[in-house]
Write an enzyme that holds these catalytic residues in place. Sequence first.
Site, short mmCIF file in Angstrom:
data_model
loop_
_atom_site.label_atom_id
_atom_site.label_comp_id
_atom_site.label_asym_id
_atom_site.label_seq_id
_atom_site.Cartn_x
_atom_site.Cartn_y
_atom_site.Cartn_z
N ARG A 21 -3.37 -23.04 -22.19
CA ARG A 21 -2.36 -22.07 -22.65
C ARG A 21 -3.08 -20.75 -22.89
O ARG A 21 -4.02 -20.68 -23.67
CB ARG A 21 -1.70 -22.57 -23.94
CG ARG A 21 -0.77 -21.57 -24.64
CD ARG A 21 0.46 -21.29 -23.80
NE ARG A 21 1.53 -20.64 -24.55
CZ ARG A 21 1.61 -19.33 -24.81
NH1 ARG A 21 0.64 -18.53 -24.41
NH2 ARG A 21 2.64 -18.85 -25.46
N ASP B 255 2.68 -14.18 -24.53
CA ASP B 255 3.87 -15.03 -24.43
C ASP B 255 4.68 -14.52 -23.25
O ASP B 255 5.18 -13.38 -23.27
CB ASP B 255 4.68 -14.93 -25.72
CG ASP B 255 5.54 -16.17 -25.96
OD1 ASP B 255 5.46 -17.10 -25.15
OD2 ASP B 255 6.27 -16.20 -26.97
N GLU C 270 10.40 -17.29 -20.39
CA GLU C 270 10.55 -18.72 -20.16
C GLU C 270 11.32 -19.01 -18.87
O GLU C 270 12.37 -18.43 -18.61
CB GLU C 270 11.30 -19.36 -21.33
CG GLU C 270 10.56 -19.30 -22.65
CD GLU C 270 9.33 -20.19 -22.65
OE1 GLU C 270 9.45 -21.37 -22.26
OE2 GLU C 270 8.26 -19.71 -23.04
N ARG D 37 -2.99 -29.25 -25.36
CA ARG D 37 -3.48 -28.17 -24.52
C ARG D 37 -4.62 -27.46 -25.26
O ARG D 37 -4.80 -27.65 -26.45
CB ARG D 37 -2.38 -27.14 -24.23
CG ARG D 37 -1.15 -27.70 -23.56
CD ARG D 37 -0.09 -26.62 -23.40
NE ARG D 37 0.31 -26.03 -24.68
CZ ARG D 37 1.27 -25.13 -24.82
NH1 ARG D 37 1.93 -24.70 -23.76
NH2 ARG D 37 1.57 -24.64 -26.02
#
Length: 277
Positions: free
Chosen positions: A131, A136, A139, A179
């Site tokens: 990650r 960010d 999505e 992760r």
Amino acid sequence: MRWPPWASESQARDKQDEQNQKNWDKSLNAIDWAAFTEPRTLIPTLILTTGIIGALQIHRRYLRRFPDAVSISPSYFRKRTILGQVTSVGDGDGFRLYHTPGGRLAGWGWLPWKRVPTAKKDLRDKTISVRLAGVDAPELAHFGRPEQPYAREAHEWLTSYVLNRRVRVLVHRQDQYQRVVASAYVRRAIDFPIPFRRRDVSYEMLTRGLATVYEAKAGSEFGGPELERKYREAESIAKRKGTGLWKGYRRNRKGWESPREYKTRMGLEEQSQGKGN
């Protein structure tokens, strides 16, 4: 009755032979400790022992392959990097890495028994889920949730940038999804004006407006205050220019939604639907 002289001599010889045999057996079974302290024995032994221990330490420290995120020793966190090849890109801010310790110097890519698998079945349980730290991305559609604007662009860019390439990651920590949260770096031959310059993948996404700075209340990881300042500055520039997902941000702030806001809204809607049922 007296025995003939030659009989006594024969018995004496037998006893002497028996004693000699015992002495010979004893000498065979005895350990000559002095021989082990002689330089001609001691020096090669020390060299061989040191070489074996050193080889084991080198393998453990530099050449041991981690098959997944859980296998990575905490001693690596924020201290050492992991080199590998990206085998798949799941979304706009994550990918899977096949660890290749030692890189080409250790034979990866050119020795027949050190090649990165390509079939999915051969990669199962053998890659590290990464990650990207500090960012960010929008999505993609999954679990019944709709796709967020610029999610596909972010995923396509990341795929073209790292897939099947050698990437070096600095692991900061593990998360609850098995992760590793890590800073990822890649070098590209065609990179103007300096070929093979090391590029920070998270930073590159921010400058292109393909991700925002990670804004979760808990679990945020940047790799240090300096990187956080760098990331926020890159985001600020992209926002001011209206680059990528920031396009239209100034004109319609209320209608614009960050990846963090999107996930929060989706979570609240799902909770509401669950309570209604």
